[in-house]
Design an enzyme around this catalytic site. Structure first.
Site, PDB file in Angstrom:
ATOM      1  N   GLU A 208      48.745 132.246  26.431  1.00 47.59           N
ATOM      2  CA  GLU A 208      48.675 132.366  24.974  1.00 47.59           C
ATOM      3  C   GLU A 208      49.905 133.148  24.537  1.00 47.59           C
ATOM      4  O   GLU A 208      49.960 134.367  24.677  1.00 47.59           O
ATOM      5  CB  GLU A 208      47.379 133.066  24.556  1.00 47.59           C
ATOM      6  CG  GLU A 208      46.122 132.297  24.922  1.00 47.59           C
ATOM      7  CD  GLU A 208      46.053 130.940  24.260  1.00 47.59           C
ATOM      8  OE1 GLU A 208      46.649 130.755  23.187  1.00 47.59           O
ATOM      9  OE2 GLU A 208      45.402 130.040  24.813  1.00 47.59           O
ATOM     10  N   CYS A 242      50.552 137.600  16.413  1.00 45.09           N
ATOM     11  CA  CYS A 242      51.285 136.461  16.971  1.00 45.09           C
ATOM     12  C   CYS A 242      51.291 135.248  16.046  1.00 45.09           C
ATOM     13  O   CYS A 242      52.183 134.405  16.149  1.00 45.09           O
ATOM     14  CB  CYS A 242      50.715 136.091  18.337  1.00 45.09           C
ATOM     15  SG  CYS A 242      48.966 135.634  18.315  1.00 45.09           S
TER      16      CYS A 242
END
Length: 452
Positions: A208, A242
């Site tokens: 991720e 993010c």
């Protein structure tokens, strides 16, 4: 290998058996109870590690997301674990075929610092739902939170999870171990090193990662609504997210009114950026890095009251060169490049020419046209007329593509990431016996059928 890590791995490897659905629910319930009871301690630990982070942001983006992950997984776990019947080809009849999802085994989870509870425990929920044993390494950059997690998790699910704290040497040692699976959240650059290290032992990885998530403001967008959405997503956790909008593509004729709308939205959402609602930049190195991104470009403050370090107010960067660091690095802070474009094809081409982002945001009154932008471009996830909120939906997979990640989690995708399909056939007397030697006319007839 680090002695503590080796001891933790050995202890988990000797744990007996695969837990059934009832046992997994007990593990999930125990984790949820521990998080609920320890919520205030976790809030205080994160606040201390960051210097300041709003209590409400921590409860919303960390504690609530973990509890929702448990609720969703617990509700659907029985169905996820149920073997799926497969219709076998006629020559195997009346044999029975099944596909079962089985635990990977002993898995590692490497968590980052920016959401140190959520990004450690939501993957842990998926791993426990999958019946695994887990080595969890929380970030060394949030030491108080990491110690709090160690006490909380190991007390809640003893024997199933070991939390190993420490610096990068621990993370590197985990990546080099012959684990059965590895889950990493962090930067693209570090993700490449994680995958390279894991590949030596053929360890399957879920990555991720980050990237530069664009926001396309279409010509028909409601500028005030788009600006408020982008600012809210950008300044959550002071931009240390993010999937925060990394830069905005704006029709050239709307650059000035959109910048005005951003300034109005920032003052509306954060009238006092020195107050309790706005987070600090957690690391001094990031504060210096962000300051460097404002050098050599046209940068303008987007808050009437710009806070002092270790906080950082919102800045716009007007039409930066594509090779400037602000357009090559993931920003991870309150700096928003505004890139003008002429025509929707130009906006699409600008995004398509860059690495695949973790998220894509498109703003416009014509939803169909906005969705055509989404359909034309690759991204991990996408939203129309809003930002960031998709990460909180457990029924939607979360993950990247290309440089922004590999694999997905949340909900059933998390369960699948921490399990593997295993085929099982219960054989009975069937035509398959006719293909055994010595060969004769029967196999010739079967081959003519198979090769038709």
């Amino acid at each position: 290998m680090n002695d503590a890590l080796e001891a933790a791995a050995h202890a988990l490897r000797v744990e007996p058996g695969v837990p059934d659905v009832a046992a997994r629910r007990v593990h999930l319930d125990a984790l949820a109870d521990a998080v609920r009871d320890g919520a205030e301690a976790l809030v205080e630990a994160i606040d201390a590690d960051f210097g300041h982070r709003p209590r409400q942001e921590t409860l919303l983006t960390e504690i609530a997301m973990v509890l929702e992950a448990v609720r969703y997984s617990r509700k659907h776990l029985k169905g996820w674990c149920r073997p799926r019947r497969v219709i076998l080809p006629p020559h195997l009849w009346p044999a029975l075929g099944r596909i079962r999802r089985e635990p990977l085994g002993l898995v590692g989870i490497l968590a980052p610092w920016n959401y140190p509870v959520q990004l450690a425990l939501v993957p842990l929920v998926a791993a426990l739902a999958g019946g695994n044993r887990v080595l969890l390494h929380p970030s060394e950059h949030t030491p108080r939170t990491s110690e709090a997690l160690k006490r909380l998790v190991e007390a809640a699910v003893p024997g199933r999870v070991r939390v190993v704290t420490g610096g990068t040497e621990i993370a590197q040692a985990m990546c080099a171990m012959p684990l059965d699976g590895l889950f990493f959240t962090g930067s693209t650059e570090t993700g490449r090193r994680v995958m390279e290290s894991a590949a030596r032992n053929l360890v399957p990885v879920t990555l991720e990662l980050g990237g530069k998530s664009p926001a396309i403001v279409r010509a028909d967008a409601d500028l005030a609504e788009a600006a408020e959405s982008i600012v809210a997503g950008k300044l959550l956790n002071a931009g240390q997210t993010c999937i925060a909008p990394d830069y905005a593509l704006v029709p050239r004729a709307l650059m000035t009114p959109f910048e005005d709308a951003l300034r109005h939205a920032a003052d509306k959402l954060y009238p006092d950026p020195e107050g309790a609602d706005y987070a600090t930049i957690a690391r001094e190195t990031d504060l210096a890095r962000l300051g460097g991104l404002l050098e050599g470009v046209e940068a303008r403050p987007l808050m009437t009251r710009m806070p002092a370090p270790p906080r950082m107010g919102l800045w716009s960067v007007i039409d930066p060169p594509p090779d400037h660091p602000v357009m090559e690095q993931e920003i991870f802070g309150p700096v928003l490049p505004l890139v003008p474009y002429d025509g929707e094809d130009a906006a699409r081409a600008y995004v398509a020419a860059r690495p695949v982002p973790l998220a894509l945001y498109v703003y416009g009154r014509d939803t169909g046209a906005a969705l055509r932008d989404v359909d034309a471009l690759r991204s991990g996830g996408a939203m129309v007329n809003e930002a960031v909120q998709h990460v909180g939906v457990q029924s939607l997979p979360f993950g990247g593509a290309g440089a922004s990640g590999m694999g997905a989690y949340h909900g059933d995708e998390g369960f699948r990431s921490f399990t593997r399909p295993r085929s099982v056939i219960v054989a009975r007397r069937s035509l398959a016996r006719m293909v055994r030697p010595p060969y004769g006319r029967n196999i010739d007839r079967i081959l003519r059928h198979l090769l038709r």
